[in-house]
Design a protein around this motif. Structure first.
Motif, mmCIF file in Angstrom:
data_model
loop_
_atom_site.group_PDB
_atom_site.id
_atom_site.type_symbol
_atom_site.label_atom_id
_atom_site.label_comp_id
_atom_site.label_asym_id
_atom_site.label_seq_id
_atom_site.Cartn_x
_atom_site.Cartn_y
_atom_site.Cartn_z
ATOM 1 N N LEU A 128 48.173 97.152 80.913
ATOM 2 C CA LEU A 128 49.496 96.618 81.238
ATOM 3 C C LEU A 128 49.499 95.924 82.601
ATOM 4 C CD1 LEU A 128 51.644 99.600 79.921
ATOM 5 C CD2 LEU A 128 51.423 97.335 78.892
ATOM 6 N N LEU A 170 48.024 92.492 82.205
ATOM 7 C CA LEU A 170 48.951 91.555 81.581
ATOM 8 C C LEU A 170 49.880 90.933 82.621
ATOM 9 C CD1 LEU A 170 49.956 93.390 78.276
ATOM 10 C CD2 LEU A 170 48.605 91.297 78.487
ATOM 11 N N ILE A 171 50.372 91.749 83.550
ATOM 12 C CA ILE A 171 51.283 91.243 84.581
ATOM 13 C C ILE A 171 50.535 90.396 85.603
ATOM 14 C CG2 ILE A 171 52.924 91.913 86.366
ATOM 15 C CD1 ILE A 171 53.398 94.494 84.760
ATOM 16 N N ARG A 223 49.297 87.120 84.047
ATOM 17 C CA ARG A 223 50.360 86.109 83.884
ATOM 18 C C ARG A 223 50.742 85.503 85.211
ATOM 19 N NH1 ARG A 223 52.173 82.366 83.185
ATOM 20 N NH2 ARG A 223 53.806 81.559 81.814
ATOM 21 N N PHE A 282 58.500 91.701 83.068
ATOM 22 C CA PHE A 282 57.282 92.303 82.547
ATOM 23 C C PHE A 282 57.006 93.659 83.193
ATOM 24 C CE2 PHE A 282 54.872 88.280 80.937
ATOM 25 C CZ PHE A 282 55.781 88.206 79.900
ATOM 26 N N THR A 295 59.288 96.096 81.477
ATOM 27 C CA THR A 295 58.841 96.255 80.090
ATOM 28 C C THR A 295 57.572 97.093 80.004
ATOM 29 O OG1 THR A 295 59.815 94.122 79.493
ATOM 30 C CG2 THR A 295 58.123 95.003 78.033
ATOM 31 N N ALA A 296 56.610 96.831 80.902
ATOM 32 C CA ALA A 296 55.359 97.589 80.894
ATOM 33 C C ALA A 296 55.604 99.063 81.194
ATOM 34 C CB ALA A 296 54.387 96.992 81.910
ATOM 35 N N MET A 313 53.987 94.671 72.134
ATOM 36 C CA MET A 313 53.131 93.881 73.017
ATOM 37 C C MET A 313 53.237 92.384 72.754
ATOM 38 S SD MET A 313 51.957 96.367 74.706
ATOM 39 C CE MET A 313 50.943 95.404 75.783
ATOM 40 N N PHE A 315 54.722 89.665 75.404
ATOM 41 C CA PHE A 315 54.084 89.223 76.644
ATOM 42 C C PHE A 315 53.572 87.785 76.598
ATOM 43 C CE2 PHE A 315 53.944 93.828 77.195
ATOM 44 C CZ PHE A 315 54.314 93.953 78.524
#
Length: 359
Positions: free
Chosen positions: A146, A149-150, A153, A174, A177-178, A212, A215
């Motif tokens: 996670l 992902l942040i 991005r 995000f 959300t994560a 997921m 994202f």
């Protein structure tokens, strides 16, 4: 500047590939079968996407969608599924499983000629992390997944369609959300009755995978381009045009995240009789968020219908409802309907003749 963009694009995709390979290595270590190294082939689409992005987009992103993050999801999610399904009964029984890594250096005469201090330290480090219990490994992989992902991005170069202000809003979304997704997996998978029921594990992993998919998308901070309004435009298209970002946020909450999370937690509490303090709290939080999102949807709908009712009145005032008045004068519809019908029409010639005779 272009060199920095290329470096960010390459570095981010390299982090994605390395983390995916780490997950594949852990799967082969747990399963003790070399055939699972074939999962590393899932990184080939990421290599192809990297070449195409560098060639045609000069490393920059696309509008509304991030192919790199989507391919990263494809490459890492199967490994996490296998690890969750093969999760055994190994637990951290004492503090020795969580002890920090301390390298041990052997004397030079005891090591082989090809083994230097750096290689020996690396081997010792690999052996140490391999001995860590499964629960720590799973939690660590989920957390780093996670976070990547942040951070990924954030590091990925943005395209011309999204601004830095929109990117900052997206990253803040995000983060929240994560955190919710990590709470969902860690809080439900730690229940003993859940681990022993394979059907429940499949359902939780399916909902987790479905969550997921938000994202790679950037629709939560971007508005759909509105064309010139016309009478033939449908109502739904006009609504989507005005409130596209708000509607996407509501849709994510109801159908991708909070709604499915609420259904799973209610099933655990109602059907499987799994009730604890944290499960009740997160269920209440999901109920509150769903109610607030529905309230937000009602507010947007009422505001939209109010704007549609006011639109014909403003259009009448703009063109002048009475043909005798200029376009810049706005008259109420009631005065225009009554006074104009009752007022007699007098020709210009008649009025001039009456004036002459009077003189």
């Amino acid at each position: 500047m272009e060199l920095l963009v290329l470096l960010n694009a390459l570095a981010t995709r390299l982090l994605f590939a390395l983390h995916s390979l780490l997950g594949v290595w852990r799967v082969t270590k747990v399963m003790e079968e070399p055939k699972y190294w074939l999962l590393a082939l899932l990184n080939l689409p990421l290599c192809i996407e990297t070449v195409l992005t560098l060639k045609f987009k000069q490393g920059r992103g696309y509008k509304w969608f991030s192919p790199a993050i989507f391919i990263y999801l494809i490459s890492i999610v199967p490994s996490l599924w296998l690890l969750e399904l093969h999760f055994g009964s190994q637990a951290c029984h004492n503090e020795s499983d969580m002890r920090p890594f301390t390298p041990k250096y052997e004397p030079a005469y005891q090591s082989k000629a090809i083994d230097g201090p750096i290689i020996g330290t690396a081997i010792e480090f690999v052996n140490t992390i391999s001995a860590v219990c499964e629960s720590v490994w799973m939690l660590g992989l989920h957390q780093t997944f996670l976070l990547l992902l942040i951070i990924g991005r954030w590091l990925l170069p943005i395209g011309g369609e999204i601004t830095r202000d929109q990117l900052s809003q997206l990253l803040l979304m995000f983060v929240g959300t994560a955190a919710d997704i990590l709470e969902f997996t860690s809080e439900t998978m730690e229940i003993e009755n859940v681990r022993t029921n394979r059907a429940v594990v499949y359902a939780i992993l399916a909902v987790w995978t479905w969550s997921m998919l938000q994202f790679p998308l950037d629709l939560a901070v971007q508005h759909v381009g509105c064309g010139r309004p016309g009478s033939s435009k449908r109502v739904f298209s006009l609504l989507l045009c005005r409130y596209s970002a708000d509607l996407w946020n509501i849709g994510i909450s109801l159908f991708i995240q909070d709604g499915p999370f609420l259904v799973v937690r209610l099933i655990l509490m109602g059907y499987f009789q799994v009730i604890n303090q944290m499960l009740v709290f997160f269920t209440a939080k999901n109920i509150l968020i769903v109610m607030l999102q529905l309230y937000r949807l009602i507010v947007l709908s009422l505001d939209f219908h109010a704007s549609l009712r006011n639109r014909p009145n403003s259009r009448k005032g703009g063109v002048g409802c009475c043909p005798c008045e200029p376009n810049t004068i706005s008259l109420p519809p009631s005065n225009c309907d009554t006074d104009e019908r009752e007022r007699p029409s007098v020709a210009l010639e008649d009025s001039s003749s009456v004036t002459v005779e009077g003189l």
